[in-house]
Design a protein around this motif. Structure first.
Motif, PDB file in Angstrom:
ATOM      1  N   VAL A 256       0.832  -1.203   0.000  1.00 49.46           N
ATOM      2  CA  VAL A 256       0.000   0.000   0.000  1.00 49.46           C
ATOM      3  C   VAL A 256       0.870   1.258   0.000  1.00 49.46           C
ATOM      4  N   LEU A 257       1.970   1.245   0.743  1.00 52.10           N
ATOM      5  CA  LEU A 257       2.865   2.401   0.758  1.00 52.10           C
ATOM      6  C   LEU A 257       3.518   2.602  -0.604  1.00 52.10           C
ATOM      7  N   ALA A 258       3.809   1.502  -1.297  1.00 51.37           N
ATOM      8  CA  ALA A 258       4.353   1.625  -2.651  1.00 51.37           C
ATOM      9  C   ALA A 258       3.311   2.244  -3.594  1.00 51.37           C
ATOM     10  N   VAL A 259       2.050   1.855  -3.419  1.00 56.81           N
ATOM     11  CA  VAL A 259       0.979   2.452  -4.218  1.00 56.81           C
ATOM     12  C   VAL A 259       0.851   3.943  -3.897  1.00 56.81           C
ATOM     13  N   ALA A 260       0.963   4.292  -2.620  1.00 59.98           N
ATOM     14  CA  ALA A 260       0.902   5.707  -2.231  1.00 59.98           C
ATOM     15  C   ALA A 260       1.978   6.506  -2.942  1.00 59.98           C
ATOM     16  N   ASP A 261       3.164   5.934  -3.044  1.00 58.11           N
ATOM     17  CA  ASP A 261       4.257   6.633  -3.718  1.00 58.11           C
ATOM     18  C   ASP A 261       3.927   6.856  -5.193  1.00 58.11           C
ATOM     19  N   GLU A 262       3.352   5.855  -5.833  1.00 60.95           N
ATOM     20  CA  GLU A 262       2.978   5.989  -7.248  1.00 60.95           C
ATOM     21  C   GLU A 262       1.902   7.050  -7.455  1.00 60.95           C
ATOM     22  N   LEU A 263       1.029   7.207  -6.472  1.00 60.43           N
ATOM     23  CA  LEU A 263      -0.076   8.159  -6.594  1.00 60.43           C
ATOM     24  C   LEU A 263       0.295   9.552  -6.102  1.00 60.43           C
ATOM     25  N   GLY A 264       1.513   9.720  -5.669  1.00 65.06           N
ATOM     26  CA  GLY A 264       1.960  11.026  -5.218  1.00 65.06           C
ATOM     27  C   GLY A 264       1.583  11.375  -3.797  1.00 65.06           C
ATOM     28  N   VAL A 265       1.134  10.393  -3.023  1.00 68.07           N
ATOM     29  CA  VAL A 265       0.833  10.631  -1.611  1.00 68.07           C
ATOM     30  C   VAL A 265       2.137  10.603  -0.823  1.00 68.07           C
ATOM     31  N   PRO A 266       2.479  11.662  -0.096  1.00 66.12           N
ATOM     32  CA  PRO A 266       3.735  11.671   0.674  1.00 66.12           C
ATOM     33  C   PRO A 266       3.791  10.501   1.660  1.00 66.12           C
ATOM     34  N   GLN A 267       4.943   9.863   1.749  1.00 70.55           N
ATOM     35  CA  GLN A 267       5.086   8.716   2.631  1.00 70.55           C
ATOM     36  C   GLN A 267       4.768   9.069   4.085  1.00 70.55           C
ATOM     37  N   GLU A 268       5.232  10.210   4.532  1.00 72.92           N
ATOM     38  CA  GLU A 268       4.979  10.596   5.923  1.00 72.92           C
ATOM     39  C   GLU A 268       3.485  10.727   6.188  1.00 72.92           C
ATOM     40  N   GLN A 269       2.783  11.295   5.221  1.00 78.06           N
ATOM     41  CA  GLN A 269       1.337  11.459   5.384  1.00 78.06           C
ATOM     42  C   GLN A 269       0.632  10.106   5.402  1.00 78.06           C
ATOM     43  N   ALA A 270       1.010   9.228   4.489  1.00 79.96           N
ATOM     44  CA  ALA A 270       0.394   7.902   4.436  1.00 79.96           C
ATOM     45  C   ALA A 270       0.637   7.124   5.725  1.00 79.96           C
ATOM     46  N   ARG A 271       1.860   7.175   6.213  1.00 78.28           N
ATOM     47  CA  ARG A 271       2.186   6.459   7.450  1.00 78.28           C
ATOM     48  C   ARG A 271       1.419   7.025   8.642  1.00 78.28           C
ATOM     49  N   GLU A 272       1.311   8.345   8.687  1.00 82.63           N
ATOM     50  CA  GLU A 272       0.609   8.977   9.804  1.00 82.63           C
ATOM     51  C   GLU A 272      -0.847   8.564   9.847  1.00 82.63           C
ATOM     52  N   VAL A 273      -1.515   8.581   8.695  1.00 85.31           N
ATOM     53  CA  VAL A 273      -2.933   8.246   8.659  1.00 85.31           C
ATOM     54  C   VAL A 273      -3.140   6.754   8.924  1.00 85.31           C
ATOM     55  N   LEU A 274      -2.309   5.904   8.342  1.00 87.84           N
ATOM     56  CA  LEU A 274      -2.426   4.463   8.591  1.00 87.84           C
ATOM     57  C   LEU A 274      -2.200   4.134  10.066  1.00 87.84           C
ATOM     58  N   SER A 275      -1.288   4.855  10.701  1.00 86.38           N
ATOM     59  CA  SER A 275      -0.972   4.600  12.111  1.00 86.38           C
ATOM     60  C   SER A 275      -2.070   5.070  13.049  1.00 86.38           C
ATOM     61  N   ALA A 276      -2.953   5.943  12.560  1.00 86.79           N
ATOM     62  CA  ALA A 276      -4.016   6.489  13.402  1.00 86.79           C
ATOM     63  C   ALA A 276      -5.357   5.793  13.189  1.00 86.79           C
ATOM     64  N   GLY A 277      -5.426   4.833  12.271  1.00 92.38           N
ATOM     65  CA  GLY A 277      -6.694   4.196  11.945  1.00 92.38           C
ATOM     66  C   GLY A 277      -6.783   2.761  12.422  1.00 92.38           C
ATOM     67  N   PRO A 278      -7.669   1.976  11.801  1.00 89.17           N
ATOM     68  CA  PRO A 278      -7.876   0.580  12.220  1.00 89.17           C
ATOM     69  C   PRO A 278      -6.635  -0.300  12.086  1.00 89.17           C
ATOM     70  N   LEU A 279      -5.676   0.119  11.242  1.00 83.44           N
ATOM     71  CA  LEU A 279      -4.457  -0.681  11.045  1.00 83.44           C
ATOM     72  C   LEU A 279      -3.314  -0.229  11.945  1.00 83.44           C
ATOM     73  N   ALA A 280      -3.647   0.468  13.032  1.00 77.52           N
ATOM     74  CA  ALA A 280      -2.604   1.030  13.894  1.00 77.52           C
ATOM     75  C   ALA A 280      -1.644  -0.037  14.414  1.00 77.52           C
ATOM     76  N   GLY A 281      -2.181  -1.183  14.816  1.00 75.26           N
ATOM     77  CA  GLY A 281      -1.315  -2.234  15.347  1.00 75.26           C
ATOM     78  C   GLY A 281      -0.365  -2.782  14.296  1.00 75.26           C
ATOM     79  N   VAL A 282      -0.875  -2.995  13.092  1.00 72.79           N
ATOM     80  CA  VAL A 282      -0.031  -3.470  11.993  1.00 72.79           C
ATOM     81  C   VAL A 282       1.018  -2.419  11.647  1.00 72.79           C
ATOM     82  N   ALA A 283       0.593  -1.151  11.608  1.00 71.85           N
ATOM     83  CA  ALA A 283       1.525  -0.083  11.291  1.00 71.85           C
ATOM     84  C   ALA A 283       2.637   0.009  12.335  1.00 71.85           C
ATOM     85  N   ALA A 284       2.285  -0.177  13.598  1.00 74.30           N
ATOM     86  CA  ALA A 284       3.295  -0.125  14.656  1.00 74.30           C
ATOM     87  C   ALA A 284       4.345  -1.207  14.446  1.00 74.30           C
ATOM     88  N   ARG A 285       3.913  -2.390  14.018  1.00 73.38           N
ATOM     89  CA  ARG A 285       4.883  -3.467  13.759  1.00 73.38           C
ATOM     90  C   ARG A 285       5.692  -3.184  12.501  1.00 73.38           C
TER      91      ARG A 285
END
Length: 272
Positions: free
Chosen positions: A188-217
């Motif tokens: 998903v992060l690779a897709v974000a890069d292709e779509l021009g979504v900044p990595q920091e932004q993608a990580r921040e939002v993923l870490s704050a949502g339902p996938l927080a535990g997966v993102a932490a790992r």
């Protein structure tokens, strides 16, 4: 206290054996590559807390409890052939390797009369192994679990899963979900890069949502679970298409085989 033989002093086994030595158990250790016993045998600390055996058979002779901690089913099966004939009636074997229920059933089938087996794979990395904060999934007969409990409690929080093979089965379920999810997050992060979504932004939002535990790992540091072992664990789950696809992704990046699972997102991002 029961005499323990601990076989397998790898990245997880050594700190686990050290905790049992610190708890005062009479301890004999063995490792495929000699010289791993270190402070257990006095080389570092000057106080002998364990005896190092030359062979697996020598290690288990006279032991009340045998603990094995190896990397995969093949290693456990090969080692079992070198010591099971030397297990005396009344011995309890606790296998803490992640080998899945099929291999565990094969170990049960090869037990000598009067020898019991508890499957007790763990969740956690080298840090929790050193501090006794692993999660232990224990399966076996009730009486055998009762006997294993005091030993296992020095290593982590014990969750009794049911009869023989149930600990091995639950470990496959849990680790399969974690490894596949981290792999998907990397994609998903690779897709974000292709779509021009900044990595920091993608990580921040993923870490704050339902996938927080997966993102932490996926984004965390300090764990030591090699990608090659993650791929091995996915193979234990069988042929489900999603888990099989995640395993193929991991195998396609041999450059991170010895790195922690958290290296997967970076590898997938670089591969785009």
């Amino acid at each position: 206290m029961e005499k323990i033989a601990f076989l397998g002093l790898g990245r997880m086994g050594l700190p686990m054996a050290r905790r049992l030595a610190d708890a005062g158990y009479p301890l004999t250790v063995w490792n495929r590559s000699p010289g791993r016993a270190g402070d257990l045998t006095g080389a570092a600390a000057g106080a002998v807390r364990a005896t190092e055996a030359a062979t697996p058979a020598e290690a288990v002779r006279g032991a009340d409890v045998v603990v094995t901690m190896l990397s995969d089913p093949e290693a456990v099966t090969e080692l079992a052939g070198r010591f099971t004939a030397d297990l005396a009636p009344g011995t309890l074997w606790i296998d803490m390797s992640s080998i899945g229920p099929r291999a565990t059933a094969a170990l049960h089938a090869g037990l000598p009369d009067g020898v019991a087996l508890v499957d007790a794979p763990v969740m956690g990395s080298t840090g929790p192994a050193a501090t006794g904060d692993l999660t232990v999934f224990a399966g076996g007969e009730d009486a055998d679990l009762d006997r294993a409990q005091p030993v296992l409690e020095h290593l982590g929080r014990v969750r009794r899963c049911g009869g023989p093979g149930s600990g091995a089965a639950l470990k496959v379920v849990v680790i399969g979900a974690i490894v596949a999810s981290v792999t998907v997050l990397g994609e998903v992060l690779a897709v974000a890069d292709e779509l021009g979504v900044p990595q920091e932004q993608a990580r921040e939002v993923l870490s704050a949502g339902p996938l927080a535990g997966v993102a932490a790992r996926a984004f965390g540091t300090g764990s030591d679970f090699p990608v090659r072992l993650a791929a091995k664990d996915l193979a234990l789950a069988g042929g489900g298409p999603v888990l099989a696809a995640a395993r193929e992704v991991l195998l396609a990046h041999p450059e991170i085989a010895e790195e922690d699972l958290s290296a997967v997102p970076g590898a997938l991002l670089r591969g785009r």
